[in-house]
Design a protein around this motif. Sequence first.
Motif, PDB file in Angstrom:
ATOM      1  N   UNK A   1       0.810  -1.227   0.000  1.00  0.00           N
ATOM      2  CA  UNK A   1       0.000   0.000   0.000  1.00  0.00           C
ATOM      3  C   UNK A   1       0.838   1.270   0.000  1.00  0.00           C
ATOM      4  N   UNK A   2       1.908   1.293   0.794  1.00  0.00           N
ATOM      5  CA  UNK A   2       2.748   2.484   0.847  1.00  0.00           C
ATOM      6  C   UNK A   2       3.431   2.733  -0.494  1.00  0.00           C
ATOM      7  N   UNK A   3       3.933   1.658  -1.119  1.00  0.00           N
ATOM      8  CA  UNK A   3       4.605   1.809  -2.414  1.00  0.00           C
ATOM      9  C   UNK A   3       3.623   2.282  -3.485  1.00  0.00           C
ATOM     10  N   UNK A   4       2.390   1.789  -3.436  1.00  0.00           N
ATOM     11  CA  UNK A   4       1.401   2.202  -4.433  1.00  0.00           C
ATOM     12  C   UNK A   4       1.030   3.664  -4.247  1.00  0.00           C
ATOM     13  N   UNK A   5       0.851   4.094  -3.007  1.00  0.00           N
ATOM     14  CA  UNK A   5       0.609   5.518  -2.747  1.00  0.00           C
ATOM     15  C   UNK A   5       1.777   6.360  -3.278  1.00  0.00           C
ATOM     16  N   UNK A   6       2.983   5.895  -3.000  1.00  0.00           N
ATOM     17  CA  UNK A   6       4.177   6.625  -3.434  1.00  0.00           C
ATOM     18  C   UNK A   6       4.229   6.709  -4.954  1.00  0.00           C
ATOM     19  N   UNK A   7       3.826   5.627  -5.631  1.00  0.00           N
ATOM     20  CA  UNK A   7       3.855   5.605  -7.093  1.00  0.00           C
ATOM     21  C   UNK A   7       2.915   6.654  -7.684  1.00  0.00           C
ATOM     22  N   UNK A   8       1.704   6.767  -7.138  1.00  0.00           N
ATOM     23  CA  UNK A   8       0.769   7.767  -7.649  1.00  0.00           C
ATOM     24  C   UNK A   8       1.293   9.185  -7.421  1.00  0.00           C
ATOM     25  N   UNK A   9       1.914   9.423  -6.283  1.00  0.00           N
ATOM     26  CA  UNK A   9       2.453  10.756  -6.011  1.00  0.00           C
ATOM     27  C   UNK A   9       3.619  11.078  -6.938  1.00  0.00           C
ATOM     28  N   UNK A  10       4.502  10.094  -7.128  1.00  0.00           N
ATOM     29  CA  UNK A  10       5.684  10.316  -7.956  1.00  0.00           C
ATOM     30  C   UNK A  10       5.317  10.477  -9.423  1.00  0.00           C
ATOM     31  N   UNK A  11       4.269   9.787  -9.887  1.00  0.00           N
ATOM     32  CA  UNK A  11       3.898   9.843 -11.299  1.00  0.00           C
ATOM     33  C   UNK A  11       3.534  11.254 -11.749  1.00  0.00           C
ATOM     34  N   UNK A  12       2.992  12.074 -10.845  1.00  0.00           N
ATOM     35  CA  UNK A  12       2.568  13.427 -11.228  1.00  0.00           C
ATOM     36  C   UNK A  12       3.577  14.503 -10.852  1.00  0.00           C
ATOM     37  N   UNK A  13       4.582  14.160 -10.053  1.00  0.00           N
ATOM     38  CA  UNK A  13       5.555  15.165  -9.629  1.00  0.00           C
ATOM     39  C   UNK A  13       6.468  15.528 -10.802  1.00  0.00           C
ATOM     40  N   UNK A  14       6.675  16.817 -11.073  1.00  0.00           N
ATOM     41  CA  UNK A  14       7.511  17.198 -12.225  1.00  0.00           C
ATOM     42  C   UNK A  14       8.919  16.630 -12.130  1.00  0.00           C
ATOM     43  N   UNK A  15       9.408  16.042 -13.220  1.00  0.00           N
ATOM     44  CA  UNK A  15       8.704  15.753 -14.467  1.00  0.00           C
ATOM     45  C   UNK A  15       7.821  14.518 -14.328  1.00  0.00           C
ATOM     46  N   UNK A  16       6.574  14.623 -14.737  1.00  0.00           N
ATOM     47  CA  UNK A  16       5.650  13.507 -14.648  1.00  0.00           C
ATOM     48  C   UNK A  16       6.128  12.343 -15.514  1.00  0.00           C
ATOM     49  N   UNK A  17       5.587  11.151 -15.236  1.00  0.00           N
ATOM     50  CA  UNK A  17       5.992   9.990 -16.025  1.00  0.00           C
ATOM     51  C   UNK A  17       5.482   8.701 -15.409  1.00  0.00           C
ATOM     52  N   UNK A  18       5.827   7.565 -16.024  1.00  0.00           N
ATOM     53  CA  UNK A  18       5.360   6.267 -15.529  1.00  0.00           C
ATOM     54  C   UNK A  18       6.191   5.764 -14.351  1.00  0.00           C
ATOM     55  N   UNK A  19       5.515   5.090 -13.419  1.00  0.00           N
ATOM     56  CA  UNK A  19       6.154   4.450 -12.266  1.00  0.00           C
ATOM     57  C   UNK A  19       5.712   2.984 -12.259  1.00  0.00           C
TER      58      UNK A  19
END
Length: 542
Positions: free
Chosen positions: A139-157
């Motif tokens: 759960x923590x990694x999935x939350x982190x992935x969604x946050x990181x995906x939109x942080x500039x520069x956005x991209x796939x995680x």
Amino acid sequence: MGHRPAAAVLDILRDEGVDKVFGNPGTTELPFLAALADAHNTPEYILGIHEGSVVAMADGYARATHRPAFVSLHIAAGLANGLIGLLNARRSRTPLVVTAGQQDRRHLQQDPMLSGDLIGLATPAVKAAYDIQHARDLPLALRRAFALAVRPPAGPVFLSVPMDLLDEDTEVEVPARTPPPPQGPAAGIERAAVLLGAATRPAIVAGDGVGREDALGALVRTAEACGATVHHQPMSDCLNFPTTHPLYAGMLPPRHDAIREALTAYDTVLIVGAHAFTPHHYTPGPALPPGLTVVQLDSDPDEIGRNFPATAGLVGALAPSLHRLADLLGDQVPAHTARSRTLRTGQRHTAERDRAESAARAAYSPAPLAPWAAAHAVARGLPPDAVVVEEAITMGLLLRRLVRLDAPGSYTHTVGGGLGWGIGAAVGRALAEPGRPVVAVLGDGCTLFGLQGLWSAARQSAPVLFVVMNNGVYRTLQDTYAARGGEGVCPGTDLGPLDFTQAARFFGVDAVRAESADQLRELVAGAGELTGPLLIDVPIRS
């Protein structure tokens, strides 16, 4: 309160606003599929028959919704098939959260069938890759992935999730969602306003950050406040400035010598949300001419001064920064000066557009069509508020010069270079904006790479108009070969006669062959009336 691992994943997806899962399933994803089947209010599963199409659909969907799309791939082979889409998403800065099921950990050391190094495969194509080995970490990694995906520069995680981990009879805690903190206006805008205000020949390079961050209107205000001529960045992925505006001067070519020549006409340039000009063919020398005053604005701090020096570098959210800059420029540049520059620039650009328009219209004929005529027919046939999804390589360059678009999000391309993106991306776009006409303009080679996406278009009854520019060759390769001094026909570039109407009908998509430029324009004009997909095979003179 705890959740079983698979249920925790669904809980987080719902909380993150995920309403669709794009995937092609296999045995290692069965625990996730079982959770989808058993739970209420779960995301809709959008099936693709090849992972390239799956990731492309997610890419188009994420761009339209402005939030991360969720992708479920199968094991090493499925991830490998999806890598082309992940490379495109990373280059185009599309936020995706991607999972792949790993083999059962209890026999992973025995090198079971279908297993592989998922992290090693994914890492070069994504922002980050997580190898989940404990259910409590998921759960923590999935939350982190969604946050990181939109942080500039956005991209796939990417996350690798073993099959047995999702099946564990254990409860895990789901952390609450933390909304991403909004970026504010950049510091140092006052100095930028002074530099632009002092310019006698100002220009703006509109990068794809403008389109991604919905800052088009703010950039229009900035350009009009100082009367700056505006160029799109090379091979832009978005509509970053209205092509109907008198200050619009077209796209910069993707070569440093051509960029340098184009920008020599100016003394000061504002570069907004552009990733280092992304050159294609090598030419010696820098992209910027000597003596040019450069103001660079980006939401990604790593872009400032990355490939060229900036007199002033600003980091912040583009829309509020540009609105503030426009306000300050109103005090720096007299209104009559800005209006005069806009008038002169508009007269010159109108004359250039009229010449291109006349030449294209004069080329109208029965099929096979001249490239200029085909591009013109599409551009003039586009319904109001249409979205153009373009993967046409050489034909796309002509189309960019002829389209008259001013609505945000109305032009989509990928600078990633992985062919086969266009069909899936258009389907994803139609799923995200069902009331908006979607016209996919595709090269024949690009269509062949992504043909499986037509199956999903038919299955979803996606009202997409697929326009295949069929010249039977890899034209961009032939043109580049000739430009490099090659003699004769470049080997490996002849596709031969292709009938895309047959391919479309095999997948359940209606199809028609364009018999003239006028008919093509009429067919494009009807895109807004579609209730399902339609493919137009357009014969082009090679």
